[in-house]
Design a protein around this motif. Structure first.
Motif, short mmCIF file in Angstrom:
data_model
loop_
_atom_site.label_atom_id
_atom_site.label_comp_id
_atom_site.label_asym_id
_atom_site.label_seq_id
_atom_site.Cartn_x
_atom_site.Cartn_y
_atom_site.Cartn_z
N ASP A 1 0.85 -1.19 0.00
CA ASP A 1 0.00 0.00 0.00
C ASP A 1 0.88 1.23 0.00
O ASP A 1 2.03 1.17 0.43
CB ASP A 1 -0.88 0.04 1.26
CG ASP A 1 -2.10 -0.85 1.14
OD1 ASP A 1 -2.69 -0.90 0.04
OD2 ASP A 1 -2.47 -1.50 2.14
N ASN A 2 0.32 2.34 -0.45
CA ASN A 2 1.00 3.62 -0.30
C ASN A 2 0.08 4.51 0.53
O ASN A 2 -1.03 4.82 0.12
CB ASN A 2 1.27 4.24 -1.69
CG ASN A 2 1.52 5.74 -1.65
OD1 ASN A 2 0.96 6.50 -2.45
ND2 ASN A 2 2.35 6.19 -0.73
N PHE A 3 0.54 4.82 1.73
CA PHE A 3 -0.23 5.69 2.63
C PHE A 3 0.59 6.93 2.97
O PHE A 3 1.82 6.89 2.90
CB PHE A 3 -0.55 4.97 3.96
CG PHE A 3 -1.52 3.83 3.84
CD1 PHE A 3 -2.53 3.81 2.89
CD2 PHE A 3 -1.43 2.76 4.74
CE1 PHE A 3 -3.42 2.75 2.82
CE2 PHE A 3 -2.33 1.69 4.67
CZ PHE A 3 -3.33 1.68 3.71
N THR A 4 -0.10 7.98 3.41
CA THR A 4 0.62 9.11 3.99
C THR A 4 0.99 8.71 5.42
O THR A 4 0.49 7.70 5.95
CB THR A 4 -0.27 10.37 4.04
OG1 THR A 4 -1.39 10.09 4.88
CG2 THR A 4 -0.74 10.78 2.65
N MET A 5 1.80 9.53 6.06
CA MET A 5 2.13 9.25 7.47
C MET A 5 0.86 9.27 8.32
O MET A 5 0.64 8.41 9.16
CB MET A 5 3.12 10.30 8.01
CG MET A 5 4.53 10.15 7.47
SD MET A 5 5.62 11.52 8.01
CE MET A 5 5.69 11.25 9.79
N GLY A 6 0.02 10.30 8.08
CA GLY A 6 -1.22 10.44 8.86
C GLY A 6 -2.15 9.25 8.69
O GLY A 6 -2.72 8.74 9.67
N GLU A 7 -2.29 8.80 7.45
CA GLU A 7 -3.16 7.63 7.20
C GLU A 7 -2.62 6.39 7.88
O GLU A 7 -3.37 5.58 8.42
CB GLU A 7 -3.24 7.36 5.69
CG GLU A 7 -4.12 8.32 4.93
CD GLU A 7 -4.02 8.10 3.42
OE1 GLU A 7 -4.96 8.49 2.72
OE2 GLU A 7 -3.00 7.57 2.93
N THR A 8 -1.30 6.26 7.84
CA THR A 8 -0.67 5.09 8.48
C THR A 8 -0.97 5.12 9.98
O THR A 8 -1.38 4.10 10.56
CB THR A 8 0.85 5.09 8.22
OG1 THR A 8 1.08 5.20 6.82
CG2 THR A 8 1.51 3.84 8.76
N ALA A 9 -0.79 6.30 10.59
CA ALA A 9 -1.04 6.40 12.05
C ALA A 9 -2.51 6.13 12.37
O ALA A 9 -2.81 5.46 13.37
CB ALA A 9 -0.63 7.78 12.53
N GLU A 10 -3.41 6.64 11.53
CA GLU A 10 -4.84 6.41 11.80
C GLU A 10 -5.17 4.92 11.68
O GLU A 10 -5.93 4.38 12.48
CB GLU A 10 -5.70 7.22 10.81
CG GLU A 10 -5.88 8.64 11.29
CD GLU A 10 -6.48 9.57 10.25
OE1 GLU A 10 -6.53 9.21 9.06
OE2 GLU A 10 -6.88 10.68 10.67
N TYR A 11 -4.58 4.28 10.66
CA TYR A 11 -4.80 2.84 10.52
C TYR A 11 -4.29 2.10 11.76
O TYR A 11 -4.98 1.26 12.33
CB TYR A 11 -4.08 2.32 9.25
CG TYR A 11 -4.01 0.81 9.23
CD1 TYR A 11 -5.13 0.06 8.90
CD2 TYR A 11 -2.84 0.15 9.61
CE1 TYR A 11 -5.09 -1.33 8.94
CE2 TYR A 11 -2.80 -1.23 9.66
CZ TYR A 11 -3.91 -1.96 9.32
OH TYR A 11 -3.87 -3.32 9.38
N LEU A 12 -3.09 2.45 12.20
CA LEU A 12 -2.49 1.78 13.37
C LEU A 12 -3.34 1.99 14.60
O LEU A 12 -3.57 1.05 15.38
CB LEU A 12 -1.07 2.29 13.60
CG LEU A 12 -0.06 1.94 12.51
CD1 LEU A 12 1.21 2.78 12.66
CD2 LEU A 12 0.30 0.45 12.57
N ASN A 13 -3.83 3.21 14.78
CA ASN A 13 -4.68 3.49 15.95
C ASN A 13 -5.95 2.64 15.93
O ASN A 13 -6.45 2.23 16.97
CB ASN A 13 -5.05 4.98 16.01
CG ASN A 13 -3.90 5.80 16.57
OD1 ASN A 13 -3.03 5.27 17.27
ND2 ASN A 13 -3.89 7.09 16.27
N SER A 14 -6.46 2.38 14.71
CA SER A 14 -7.69 1.59 14.60
C SER A 14 -7.43 0.12 14.93
O SER A 14 -8.35 -0.66 15.14
CB SER A 14 -8.28 1.71 13.20
OG SER A 14 -7.52 0.94 12.28
N GLN A 15 -6.17 -0.28 14.97
CA GLN A 15 -5.81 -1.68 15.21
C GLN A 15 -5.51 -1.97 16.67
O GLN A 15 -5.25 -3.11 17.04
CB GLN A 15 -4.58 -2.08 14.37
CG GLN A 15 -4.77 -1.98 12.88
CD GLN A 15 -5.94 -2.84 12.40
OE1 GLN A 15 -5.94 -4.04 12.59
NE2 GLN A 15 -6.92 -2.21 11.77
N ILE A 16 -5.48 -0.94 17.49
CA ILE A 16 -5.13 -1.16 18.91
C ILE A 16 -6.39 -1.47 19.72
O ILE A 16 -7.37 -0.76 19.60
CB ILE A 16 -4.41 0.05 19.51
CG1 ILE A 16 -3.10 0.28 18.77
CG2 ILE A 16 -4.12 -0.17 20.97
CD1 ILE A 16 -2.32 1.48 19.26
#
Ligand SMILES: [Zn+2]
Ligand SMILES: [Zn+2]
Length: 322
Positions: free
Chosen positions: A307-322
């Motif tokens: 995937d190609n994400f921005t930094m912000g999108e990556t962080a939002e995705y990670l937060n959704s996984q916790i």
């Protein structure tokens, strides 16, 4: 838990750009020619981003949201708490021309913000402090950093931008708590490489060796530190000046491709970064190299393995996984 690591379902390609014009070097004369070419390079980059559907995070110096400024009661930006570095003579904002974008385009960038926001592939605007204070250096107190972040957030809001991602000037990390309190989700940590802990002088030599021998760039895992995601850099796309003048562009491409492949195989992040003005050292060649890297990213993306994400999108995705 102070540190948290998350396993990704597939590799992620992140590209972050340190957008600072003359602020990064406080107007170093020998680089002014490069800053003058920067807008043209930004146009070429945005063209490539549309062609290859690449989203990038543009970490902007907040002063670049402006197209003019002037002193208030004789003081430039009085709302900013000044850092107090040993080496600093005079006021931190003495370098600010307190003028406008027509007269001194190297210090203002409102037009650049518009260019980025108008890209047909949505880009992220992130933050690189208001005036390129070195956050991690002694002399930069938390309240100085806090005052810069608050001004940046307000200026970004005026353009409809909510800041989520942060890049530390000179990659010198500090005051993570302040960053978190200002609602940032992530920052770019120091490149993960084998010479990360070397003394400064040796680091420069090791950096050159690392590039000339095309050692593969590293893929990194996001780590949550003090409540905020560290999306460490993998590779700095090297300019073509100084020691890197003779480094063929193909070496930079090979190094990046090897890192991307690792990110795919290990389900990690390949985080590429540079300053747009770095490309001014040889724009055509360096842009052609980037184009090869983007095409390679797309070859994996088409297979559904990256995937190609921005930094912000990556962080939002990670937060959704916790
Ligand atoms: Zn100013
Ligand atoms: Zn910078």
């Amino acid at each position: 838990m102070d540190e948290q690591e998350i396993k990704l379902p597939k590799g992620i390609f992140i590209l972050s750009l340190d957008m600072e014009l003359a602020w990064g070097t406080r107007g170093e004369k020998k680089l002014m020619g490069h800053y003058a070419k920067e807008r043209q390079i930004i146009d070429s980059l945005l063209f490539l981003f549309e062609k290859y559907r690449i989203k990038a995070t543009w970490a902007m110096v907040g002063h670049l949201f402006l197209d003019n400024c002037r002193p208030i009661n004789g003081v430039n930006h009085p709302e900013i708490v000044r850092p107090n570095y040993k080496w600093l003579k005079g006021d931190w904002f003495d370098i600010d021309p307190a003028s406008n974008i027509e007269k001194t385009p190297e210090w203002y960038g409102k037009d650049i913000v518009y260019k980025i926001l108008n890209c047909r592939v949505a880009q992220e605007i992130g933050c690189h402090t208001f005036s390129h204070i070195i956050v991690g250096e002694p002399g930069c107190a938390a309240d100085a950093f806090d005052s810069e972040l608050k001004v940046c957030r307000n200026l970004a809001w005026q353009q409809g931008v909510g800041l989520k991602s942060f890049v530390f000037p000179k990659n010198m990390i500090g005051h993570l708590k302040t960053l978190k309190e200002n609602n940032f989700l992530c920052f770019r940590g120091v490149n993960k490489n084998w010479y990360k802990y070397f003394p400064e002088k040796l680091k420069m030599i090791a950096h050159a060796i690392d590039n000339y021998f095309i050692l593969p760039a590293s893929a990194v895992s996001p780590i949550k530190e003090k409540g905020i995601w560290n999306l460490a850099g993998s590779y700095f796309y090297v300019h073509k000046s100084g020691w890197a003048r003779f480094l063929p562009v193909s070496f930079r491409v090979a190094k990046s491709k090897a890192g991307i492949k690792k990110a795919v195989q290990q389900c990690k992040v390949f985080h590429l970064w540079f300053h747009p003005f770095n490309l001014a050292s040889s724009p055509e060649e360096l842009l052609a190299g980037l184009e090869k890297i983007f095409a390679y990213v797309n070859s994996w993306r088409q297979k559904g393995m990256l995937d190609n994400f921005t930094m912000g999108e990556t962080a939002e995705y990670l937060n959704s996984q916790i």
